[in-house]
Design an enzyme around this catalytic site. Structure first.
Site, short mmCIF file in Angstrom:
data_model
loop_
_atom_site.label_atom_id
_atom_site.label_comp_id
_atom_site.label_asym_id
_atom_site.label_seq_id
_atom_site.Cartn_x
_atom_site.Cartn_y
_atom_site.Cartn_z
N GLU A 49 8.56 47.31 16.11
CA GLU A 49 9.45 48.50 15.59
C GLU A 49 8.52 48.97 14.43
O GLU A 49 9.08 49.19 13.49
CB GLU A 49 10.50 47.93 14.93
N HIS A 90 29.40 43.21 22.19
CA HIS A 90 28.23 43.08 21.04
C HIS A 90 27.74 41.58 21.20
O HIS A 90 28.38 41.34 20.66
CB HIS A 90 27.96 43.49 19.51
N HIS A 91 26.66 41.51 21.47
CA HIS A 91 26.23 39.91 21.69
C HIS A 91 24.99 39.96 20.50
O HIS A 91 23.78 40.58 21.24
CB HIS A 91 25.57 39.58 23.14
N HIS A 107 18.02 45.56 22.76
CA HIS A 107 17.42 45.41 21.71
C HIS A 107 16.35 44.26 20.98
O HIS A 107 16.56 43.03 21.27
CB HIS A 107 18.23 45.87 20.26
N GLU A 108 15.69 44.69 20.61
CA GLU A 108 14.54 43.64 20.07
C GLU A 108 14.05 43.46 21.40
O GLU A 108 13.29 41.92 20.91
CB GLU A 108 15.23 42.33 19.08
N GLU A 152 15.77 49.64 23.30
CA GLU A 152 15.78 49.33 21.93
C GLU A 152 13.80 49.65 21.91
O GLU A 152 13.98 50.19 22.38
CB GLU A 152 16.40 48.74 20.93
N GLU A 191 18.08 53.56 13.27
CA GLU A 191 18.19 52.45 12.14
C GLU A 191 17.73 53.17 10.86
O GLU A 191 17.85 52.77 9.97
CB GLU A 191 18.91 51.12 12.60
#
Lengths: 721, 721
Positions: free
Chosen positions: A180, A421-422, A491-492, A510, A516
C-alpha cells in the site's frame, strides 16, 4: 488485446495445440516468440551457471542473467550444472475465462524446457521451463522428484533480471508486508536517493533493508521499450521482491522470508511460480497482455456457475469521513470475545446498525446493485488493531444493534445480498480455525461473498503477508470458500499473480493503495494511471471508486482531506480498472445529489466480451474501451494525471455502418481535481465505427462513455459526433 | 495424602470457607501456612523492587528473591513500585476430583494479595497473589484491567528463587522443545560441568544456551529439606524454565520465547500461571502434595460423566522392537496427502493391518481392557518426520490395509474401543485446521479417546513446543475434543501443570522420557524413582509400563537393547505412577507367557479413593499404597533404583480387625534388572491393618501387591503375613 480480432477464426472452446518436442544435448538454446519479435537464449556459463537473455525486436531487454538457488544446509543449486536434456514445444490455443476482459484468450507460445544436472551433487536435477509469447517471457523452475532432493529449504532464489539501461521505473519500496505504498517515478539509478521518502508509513509494514522494489515492476527504456516484471501462479512459495543494483541495473529475486529467515519449504515434485517479463514498444500492449493469466492453471472447480461479478455499495466510506461513523460499537478499548458486548457503552457512532443497513439495502435495490457490504457488524472492533492479538474476531457474533436474521430477510425481500466482512486483524491462525464456522454462518444467513482483511502484523507471529505460509493461507481460504460457494475479495493480502483463473471465486483483491487513502492524505493524480501497469497486471482490484463528494470538508469543515480527482475520473475508473467486483463507494446521499452521473455507475458492465486499450502511458493517461459481455453495449473510460489532455476515443470496434447512442460524461471546462471537481457535462451523440472523439480531460480528470443501441425514438434529434 | 484421614469429618462436597480480608498500607507483609510451618514474607526493596522469601519450620527455603517483569517497548514492571493495597484471606475447603489419587482433596491456605503501583509509570498496577498451604507456596502475578496497561509483550519474567545452599538436584537441561531428557543427579554447583553430557540428542530439541534446567525441579538440601519448584495452571503463557546461577544458587524464570523472541502477548485482565514451591522434610509429602491441583481452576465442562479412566493395549511396542513393524505402509519416502496411497509399494511390515488390529481387539476383549491404541493407521507415515513439512497427515484417511468401518464393528461387537492416534508431526497449524474433521471422523466411527503426538519442529515455524502459542494450542485441542466427548492423551506436548483439573478430558500426557526409550538406549534404573518427584508433579503420565519381555534380543539377536527393570518393577509402576490412563504396553503374546503376573495388570485400579505414600526418596525408591475407588481393594507398588533394598509396606489403611487376601508379586531372589529380570514369585497371604511387609526388592526391581476381600473358601489355608 488486439490479436484477439483474429479470435473469430477460432471456434468456442477450440483447442489448437501444436506440440513438437525434440531433444538436444548442447549448452546454448535459443527460442523465438511465435511472431519472431522475441528471442530468448539459454546458456550455461563456464562454471555451469545457468543463464538466460531476452531480446525484443533485436533490442536487448534482459542481458545474460543468472538462474538458480541458494539452499539452506545443502549445497547451492546455482552452478556445476550440465544440460542433460532439452525439450521444445509450441502451443497455440485459446480458452474462455469465467469472467474477464475478453471472452476468449489466446495462449500462443514457444517453449523450451532445459533439464540441468549437478553431477558433483549426486546428480541433483532442476528443470527450467521457458515460455516465449508474443507479449513476453515466462519461466519457472521445476524440481522433479528425485532420490537426492525430496525436501529442501530455499535460502534465496538467484534469478536475475539484468536490465540494459537506466530505465524509468514506476516503483514502490520492497516490503514483506504491504503493497500500500504510493508510487515513485524515477530512473533506476535514482532509487537509492528516493527510497527513504518513498517508504511512507503504512500499517504493519516491513520494508526490506537492502535496496529493493516490488513487482509488478513497470519500466520504460530510453528507446521506448515498456518492460513489466512480475510473477504468475504464486502458490506454495513466497512472493518475490526485486533487489536493485542502481549502478549496473541488475535486478534480482528477493523472496519474502518466514520467521526463521527461510524462504520456502519445498517438497518435490514442485514448480515455482513463473517469472514474467512482458515487453512492448507500445504501452497499450502491456495492458492488453494476458501472459500472466495464460501461465496460471485452469480452475479445478467443477461447478463455476455460481461465480458471477458483483456490483455493490457498502457501509464503508462513512468510516473514512472523519467523525461520521465507527466500526466499533462500544467506547471501551479492551474487549475479549468472551465479553458480553451488550454490556458495552455504545459510542453512538456505530455504522453497522439495522437502520443504516436497511437504508443501504433500500438504495441498492432501487438502483440495481447486487450487494451491500457491511463492515463493523461483528464484535471485536473496539481494540481490533495494533495489539498483535490473536482472538480479535469470531466472525459469527453481531453487535447488539445488527440483527442478522432480520436484515437477511429484509435484503432477501428486496433481492439484494449483504456482503460479509471478515477482518482478520492479520490473525490468520484465528481465522483458519474459525473458517468453517464463519462460512457456515454465511451460508446459513444467505451471504455469498466476503471481503476479507489482513490489517496488522501477521499471526503466526514472524510470518509476513507475503511469506509462503500466508500465500498458502489465502489460497486455503479461497478453496474453503468455494466449498461454500462463496466469493472472496481479499484486502491486504499478497498482491495477485493471476490466480483468479485457478481460483475464480477469489475474484478481487486490494493489495495496493486504494481509494481509502484518498481520505488519508490523498492519492497522487497519476496514481490510477500507474496502477493498470503495476498492481492490475496480477489481477482485478477492488479499488472502490465512485467517490462523488471529493472535498471531504463537506462533512466537517476541519477535514482538509480531498479525493484528488474530478467526479468524472471516478466514473472512468469503472472501465480503466478492470474488476468483476466493483463498488460504488460513496454514500448513497451523494449519488442522489448527482443522479445523472450516477447513471453511468448503474449502467457500466462488470464482465466483457472484448477490450481495446486505446491509448496509454504509465503515469500519464489510460483510455480503454470494452464491450459488455453478451450485450451490444460498450463502455469507455479515459483518465489523465495532473495534466489536462485531450483523449482520443475511437469507435472502430463497433459493428460497421450502424449508429449507436454514446452518452459522454465529461469534465466541465473549468473543472480540475482540486477546483470544481464536481462540474461535469453529459451529452448524448450518435457514433459509428468511423467516429473519433477528441475529448478534453481536466487536470486530474477523465471521461466516461456508454454506448448503446437506440431505437428511432431514442436517437431522434441526436447529433452525430 | 495423610491429612486426608481427617476427610471423614467433611461431608461430600462440603465447603468450609473462612474468608478474612483486611488491608494494610505497609511495605512488608508476612503470612504463615495454616499449620504455621511455613512463613512467607513479602517486602519492597528500597528502590521499589518487590521481593518474597519463604521459610519452613524456621529454616530458610527461598531467600529474598525478586519479582517482576521486563516488558518489550515499555518500561519494566520491576521497580519503582509502592504497595497501594494488601488483602489477606484464609480458605479451608475440599473438593472432589473427577478422577484422581483421592476421592476428596483438601484446599487449605492463607492468602496475601499485594497490589503494587508504579507511580512514575502512570500508576500502572500489578497484583501478586500468594497462597501459603501446609505443603508449600503458590504465587502468581495478576494484571488488572487499567488505562495504561491493556496490551503488552513480556520480554522476561523476573521471578527469582534464591535458594539457600548447594542443594542436590534431579534435573534435565532447560529446553524450549522437549522434556524427554534423562535425569542427572548432582549438586547445583555441578550443573555447569554436567550440562553438555546431560544434553543428549532428542528429536526437535532446543536446549537453552545459557545455564538452565526445567521444572518440575526437585531438590534436597543438605539438612534434609525437599524442595520442588514448578508451576500451576499454565494457560495463555509460555512454559517456564529456570536459569541457574551455580555460584549463588539463585534460580530465575526463563520463559519460552516465540519466533520473535517474545515471551508472552498479554491482554489485561490477566493472571500468570502460579509459581509453586512445595517443601517438606519428608519426601513422601512431596508426592502427596495437591498444591498444584488446588491452584488450578475447577472444570467449566458441564457434563463430565463421559470422562472415565482407560486401561489399554496397543499396536505400539512392536514399532520399537527392531525390525518388527512399521508405522508406514509404503516403501516410498516422498509422499503427499493428495497421492493415491493404494498405489504405494507395501513394505510388508505395516503394523496397523486389519489382521493385527483384530488380534489386539481379541486380546483386549479377553482380558478386560477398555481400548486398543492403533498407531500407523492413517496415510502419511512414509516421510512423516524431519522435514518441517506442514501437510503430513489428514487424520481421516486410512491406509489400504486398515478398514475403519469393519474394525469399528469388530471392536464394538467385542465391547472394546479403538483408540485414535493423531500424530501431528508438530504441524499444529495443519492439525488445527483439520481438527473438526478429525474429531468428527472419530465420533462417526466410535472412537472416544485420542493419543496426540508432536514429534518434530513446530509449525507455526519458530514457535516451540513450550511457547505461549503452543500452550494455547494444546488447550484448544482439549476443549475442542470435549465438544466431541473425546479424551486426549498428548505426547511431546508441554509438560503438565495440573490442567487436568480444568480440562479433565486431557487426562494424560507423555512430556518426559517414557518407556519408548527403553528400546532406544534404555532408561536408568533410578529414572522411575525420580519421575514422581518431577514430571508427575504436574499431572498423569502415559508412561506405558508393563514390558514383560525386557531383553529385546528376544526378538532379534542383534538387538542389544534392554528394558532396565525386572518384570515385577513394571507391575509396580501401575501404582507408583498415577494415571487415569494406563497402558499394558508389551505385545499380547508376552502377556500370554506370564499369565499369573499379567493378572496384576488386569486387576489394578485406575481411579482411587485414597493414596498413602509409604516411603520415598527421589532417585532411590518409592512405595505407594492406594485404595481403588468405590471398592474394598487396595494396590501397592514399590520400586527401587539400581540397588537392592527391602521395602516396608504397611497396611494400616485397611479397615481394622478384618483380614484381607494380599497377593504379593515379588522379584525372585536372584533377579535383577540385568539378570533374570523375568524371575518372580507370587504368593497369597492374609493381611490386616497391623501387618507390615518387609519385602526385598532386586536391583532395578520392585514389588506389587493387590489386596482384596476374600470369603472363607478363598482365605482357607492362607497364612498370615
Amino acid at each position: 488485446m488486439k490479436k484477439n480480432t483474429t479470435a473469430g477464426l477460432l471456434q468456442r472452446f477450440s483447442l489448437f495445440l501444436f506440440l513438437f518436442t525434440f531433444s538436444f544435448l548442447v549448452n546454448a538454446q535459443v527460442i523465438t516468440s511465435p511472431d519472431k519479435n522475441f528471442t530468448m537464449k539459454f546458456a550455461l556459463e563456464k562454471n555451469g551457471v545457468p543463464t538466460y537473455e531476452l531480446t525484443y525486436k533485436k533490442k536487448p531487454v534482459v542481458k545474460q542473467s543468472k538462474l538458480g538457488f541458494e539452499l539452506k544446509d545443502s549445497p547451492a543449486m546455482a552452478e556445476g550444472f550440465t544440460v542433460t536434456k532439452t525439450d521444445q514445444a509450441s502451443v497455440n490455443n485459446s480458452w474462455e475465462p469465467i469472467y474477464g476482459e475478453q471472452k476468449s484468450i489466446r495462449n500462443n507460445y514457444n517453449e523450451l524446457l532445459v533439464t540441468l544436472t549437478q553431477k558433483e551433487q549426486k546428480d541433483r536435477q532442476i528443470r527450467i521451463r521457458f515460455r516465449l509469447f508474443n507479449d513476453g517471457l515466462g519461466f519457472r523452475y521445476e524440481f522433479p522428484e528425485q532420490k537426492e532432493l525430496n525436501y529442501f529449504v530455499i535460502k534465496e532464489e538467484n534469478t536475475e533480471f539484468n536490465l540494459v539501461g537506466d530505465h524509468k521505473i514506476w516503483w514502490i519500496p520492497g516490503d514483506y508486508d504491504t503493497n500500500e505504498y504510493a508510487y515513485t517515478t524515477s530512473k533506476i539509478s535514482e532509487i537509492p536517493g528516493l527510497m527513504q521518502k518513498a517508504t511512507i508509513d503504512v500499517h504493519a509494514q516491513w520494508p526490506i533493508k537492502t535496496l529493493a522494489v516490488q513487482t509488478p515492476s513497470m519500466m520504460k527504456s530510453s528507446d521506448g521499450l515498456y518492460i513489466n516484471i512480475h510473477e504468475a501462479a504464486l502458490i506454495d512459495y513466497p512472493a518475490m521482491n526485486l533487489n536493485v543494483d542502481p549502478k549496473t541495473f541488475k535486478f534480482s529475486a528477493h523472496l519474502t522470508p518466514d520467521a526463521m529467515g527461510n524462504k520456502g519449504y519445498i517438497q518435490t515434485e514442485f514448480n515455482t511460480p513463473w517469472r514474467t517479463i512482458v515487453v512492448s514498444d507500445n504501452a497499450a500492449d502491456i495492458l492488453e497482455s494476458k501472459l500472466i493469466l495464460n501461465l496460471n492453471e485452469p480452475t479445478k472447480y467443477k461447478d463455476v456457475s455460481w461465480i458471477k461479478p458483483v456490483k455493490y455499495i457498502g457501509v464503508w466510506w462513512e468510516y473514512f469521513v472523519a467523525g461520521k461513523s465507527s466500526w466499533a460499537y462500544g467506547t471501551e478499548t479492551n474487549v475479549k470475545l468472551t465479553d458480553d458486548f451488550t454490556k458495552l457503552t455504545p459510542n453512538g457512532r456505530h455504522g453497522a446498525t439495522n437502520e443504516n443497513v436497511k437504508k443501504h439495502i433500500d438504495f441498492a435495490a432501487k438502483h440495481g446493485f447486487d450487494a451491500v457490504l457491511v463492515e463493523g457488524w461483528n464484535i471485536g472492533w473496539e481494540d481490533w488493531f495494533g495489539n498483535w492479538k490473536e482472538e480479535v474476531f469470531d466472525f459469527v457474533t453481531p453487535y447488539p444493534d445488527f440483527d442478522v436474521k432480520a436484515l437477511q430477510k429484509y435484503a432477501a425481500d428486496k433481492g439484494v445480498k449483504i456482503m460479509m466482512h471478515h477482518e482478520t486483524s492479520a490473525s490468520a491462525t484465528n481465522y483458519e480455525r474459525r473458517l468453517d464456522d464463519a462460512f457456515k454462518f454465511m451460508q446459513d444467513h444467505g451471504y455469498n461473498s466476503v471481503k476479507t482483511g489482513y490489517v496488522g502484523k501477521i499471526i503466526p507471529r514472524g510470518e509476513h503477508h507475503d511469506s509462503q505460509w500466508m500465500v498458502n493461507h489465502y489460497i486455503r481460504v479461497a478453496e474453503k470458500a468455494a466449498e461454500y460457494k462463496i466469493r472472496v475479495n481479499s484486502h491486504e493480502a499478497v498482491r495477485p499473480t493471476g490466480l483468479h483463473r485457478t481460483y475464480p471465486n477469489w475474484f478481487a483483491q486490494e493489495s495496493a493503495r486504494g481509494t481509502e487513502f484518498e481520505a488519508m492524505g490523498g492519492l497522487a493524480p497519476d496514481h490510477a494511471t500507474i496502477l493498470p501497469f503495476t498492481r492490475l497486471m496480477g489481477g482485478p482490484m477492488d479499488y472502490t471508486p465512485g467517490i462523488f463528494q471529493t472535498d471531504l470538508s463537506y462533512y466537517n469543515k476541519d477535514n482538509t482531506q480531498r479525493v484528488n480527482t474530478t467526479l468524472v475520473k471516478q466514473l472512468a475508473y469503472y472501465v480503466t480498472m478492470y474488476s468483476p467486483l466493483q463498488m460504488a463507494a460513496d454514500l448513497p446521499e451523494n449519488y442522489e445529489r448527482f443522479p445523472d452521473a450516477f447513471q453511468f455507475i448503474k449502467d457500466v458492465a462488470l464482465d466483457w466480451d472484448d477490450t481495446w486499450v486505446q491509448e496509454a502511458e504509465p503515469g500519464d493517461y489510460v483510455t480503454i474501451a470494452r464491450k459488455a459481455k453478451g450485450k451490444n453495449e460498450w463502455y469507455v473510460g479515459g483518465i489523465t494525471d495532473e495534466n489536462a489532455r485531450t483523449a482520443t476515443v475511437r469507435f472502430d470496434y463497433l459493428p460497421k455502418v450502424k449508429n449507436y447512442i454514446a452518452t459522454i460524461y465529461a469534465d466541465a471546462s473549468d473543472a480540475s481535481w482540486n477546483k470544481n471537481p464536481q462540474k461535469y457535462t453529459i451529452r448524448k451523440v450518435l457514433v459509428n465505427s468511423k467516429s473519433v472523439l477528441k475529448q478534453p480531460l481536466a487536470p486530474g480528470g477523465g471521461v466516461a462513455v456508454s454506448i448503446k443501441e437506440g431505437n428511432a425514438q431514442e436517437t431522434k434529434g441526436l447529433k452525430k459526433l
